[in-house]
Design an enzyme around this catalytic site. Structure first.
Site, PDB file in Angstrom:
ATOM      1  N   TYR A 199       0.823  -1.213   0.000  1.00  0.00           N
ATOM      2  CA  TYR A 199       0.000   0.000   0.000  1.00  0.00           C
ATOM      3  C   TYR A 199       0.858   1.264   0.000  1.00  0.00           C
ATOM      4  O   TYR A 199       0.432   2.324   0.451  1.00  0.00           O
ATOM      5  CB  TYR A 199      -0.995   0.010   1.170  1.00  0.00           C
ATOM      6  N   HIS A 328     -16.033  -2.640  -4.277  1.00  0.00           N
ATOM      7  CA  HIS A 328     -15.526  -3.302  -5.499  1.00  0.00           C
ATOM      8  C   HIS A 328     -16.567  -4.187  -6.176  1.00  0.00           C
ATOM      9  O   HIS A 328     -16.235  -5.170  -6.834  1.00  0.00           O
ATOM     10  CB  HIS A 328     -14.268  -4.119  -5.171  1.00  0.00           C
ATOM     11  N   HIS A 355      -8.781  -8.200  -2.312  1.00  0.00           N
ATOM     12  CA  HIS A 355      -9.290  -6.928  -2.833  1.00  0.00           C
ATOM     13  C   HIS A 355     -10.446  -6.386  -2.008  1.00  0.00           C
ATOM     14  O   HIS A 355     -10.393  -5.244  -1.561  1.00  0.00           O
ATOM     15  CB  HIS A 355      -9.697  -7.107  -4.297  1.00  0.00           C
TER      16      HIS A 355
END
Ligand SMILES: [Fe+2]
Length: 461
Positions: A199, A328, A355
């Protein structure tokens, strides 16, 4: 750093072997290991988990991955910060005097105003199966020694335990995830990482120093067992506004994989055999439509899998193909349209994804009959279909996904049905809407596996 255990707030999943127990995902009880729904913050740069090893130019960020097709090779990677130093790895089997040497390569890269250290990659091959090896990197007073254990010879009834982590990041929760995995009595022997590593791209200008801190953070485990890499969206690092228009630049420089061993033309998609499993890694952020290199590679490779040798066929990808969370939502739909028929035809056992920062698990269902106009858009039970598991959040600073979508778009309905099914039957009462911290071991032996929330029989071949 001693992790701050907040066990009451975590749900822990265990995947283990069970033989012929259930045809579908029949539920069990969740454990008391629940993840709090709090945002976790990145550990500061001076955290002890990010400590630079002492000594001039000492190797750091040591990590390994499988280095060949069948598990007799290991890629050893490390970074020297000050100068290239040595590319050589010295290694030897436990209980032997004979030391071997292998030479690797060194690469560097620049990203905006960041210049990497000297990134070494060395592949050692032709190791004995099921053997403990020691290895050393570095020279002079800054030599560092580690060890790993090679997997057993590939075969149909070879027990093996994989760990699963994704979306890890480098927060206090990330540290708890890694510690939990290390202390897990199931003892994962290799780790399947389903994407989103450091990240670093959440920082201004994708501060690549946060790639370095992440590399030092995971070394304590990744130097000792192979982490099998899958690229996620946080590995793309595509930032043309700051002059960075080569996707995956930091990731592909730092994490080598044995893609050529499986005749792939890209490190972003490849496959390996390990113990009783054939593992296919896919890239959702590379072209995957018909006629693309990835499609051609996958559709060739999946037909070649010898299920009498590796009965387990496992696919790793980053965004899930079935997802009922708002987060998502539908992002995996194009991948599903292209690849679900192949997964069903070739009887993939399980598809692991990350994810979405939450846990979700499907029945064995397929939605391959739908042709836009025939109305057959509701998934059906299908013994040949994989179980789809979104493994849950590893601890990154973006926090958990908790809200479920209630959209009734036809192609999404299956995921909704599955979520409702779990609620209705009480299979995962603590996971739906909360998200589970994941570092789950996947124990494969013969023809089944189980979680503490359900059992799965192996796909009939
Ligand atoms: Fe992601």
């Amino acid at each position: 750093m001693v992790p701050k255990w907040v066990c009451a707030g975590f749900v822990y999943l265990l995947l283990g072997l069970i033989l012929n127990v259930a045809e579908f995902c029949n539920g069990g009880m969740t454990s008391g290991y629940q993840r709090p729904n709090n945002l976790s913050f990145d550990m500061p740069l001076d955290s002890d988990v990010f400590r630079v090893p002492p000594g001039y130019n000492a190797p750091q960020q040591v990590h390994i991955t499988q280095g060949d097709y069948e598990g007799r090779g290991v890629i050893i990677s490390w970074i020297t910060p000050d100068e290239p130093g040595s590319n050589t790895v010295v290694y030897w089997a436990e209980n032997t005097e004979l030391k071997n040497c292998a030479d690797g390569i060194v690469v560097t890269y620049k990203y905006f105003d960041y210049t990497s250290g000297f990134i070494h990659h060395c592949t050692i091959k032709d190791l004995e199966f099921d053997t403990k090896y020691y290895y050393e990197v570095g020279i002079g007073n800054t030599t560092r020694q580690f060890w790993f254990i090679t997997p057993p010879k590939v075969g149909p009834d070879v027990p093996y335990t994989f760990g699963l982590i994704g979306d890890l990041g480098q927060t206090y929760d990330s540290n708890t995830t890694l510690t939990h995995y290390e202390l897990n009595p199931a003892k994962g022997q290799a780790l399947l990482f389903v994407g989103d590593l450091s990240y670093a791209d959440d920082y201004p200008f994708h501060d690549n120093n946060r790639w370095d801190t992440w590399g030092r953070f995971i070394e304590r485990n990744a130097a000792h067992q192979p982490w099998i890499w899958t690229a996620g969206n946080h590995e793309i690092d595509f930032a043309p506004a700051i002059g960075e228009s080569i996707p995956f630049k930091p990731y592909t420089h730092r994490f080598f994989v044995p893609y050529e061993a499986s005749e792939s033309t890209s490190p972003l998609w490849y496959s390996i055999k390990r113990a009783s499993a054939y593992i296919i890694v896919m890239s959702s952020y590379s072209a995957f439509g018909k006629y693309t290199p990835q499609y051609k590679w996958f559709t060739n490779k999946v037909t070649e899998v010898n299920r009498t040798e590796t009965p387990w066929l496992i696919v790793l990808m980053h965004p899930p193909m079935y997802n009922s969370y708002v987060s998502h939502y539908m992002e995996g739909e194009t991948m599903r349209v292209m690849y679900e028929p192949w997964f069903v035809e070739y009887k993939v056992d399980v598809v692991f994804a990350g994810h979405v920062h939450a846990y979700e698990r499907s029945e064995r269902v397929s939605n391959v009959a739908y042709n836009i106009i025939n109305g057959l858009c509701t998934p059906v039970n299908n013994h040949s279909a994989p179980v789809y598991i979104t493994i849950g959040d590893g601890g990154n600073q973006e926090g958990l996904s908790t809200a479920h979508s209630h959209t009734t778009q036809p192609t999404v309905k299956p995921a909704l049905d599955m979520a409702f099914l779990t609620l209705r039957t009480g299979l995962m009462p603590t996971s739906v809407g909360i998200g589970i911290k994941m570092d789950m071991p996947l124990k494969l032996t013969h023809n089944g596996f189980t979680t503490d929330t359900g059992n799965h029989r192996k796909s009939p071949l």
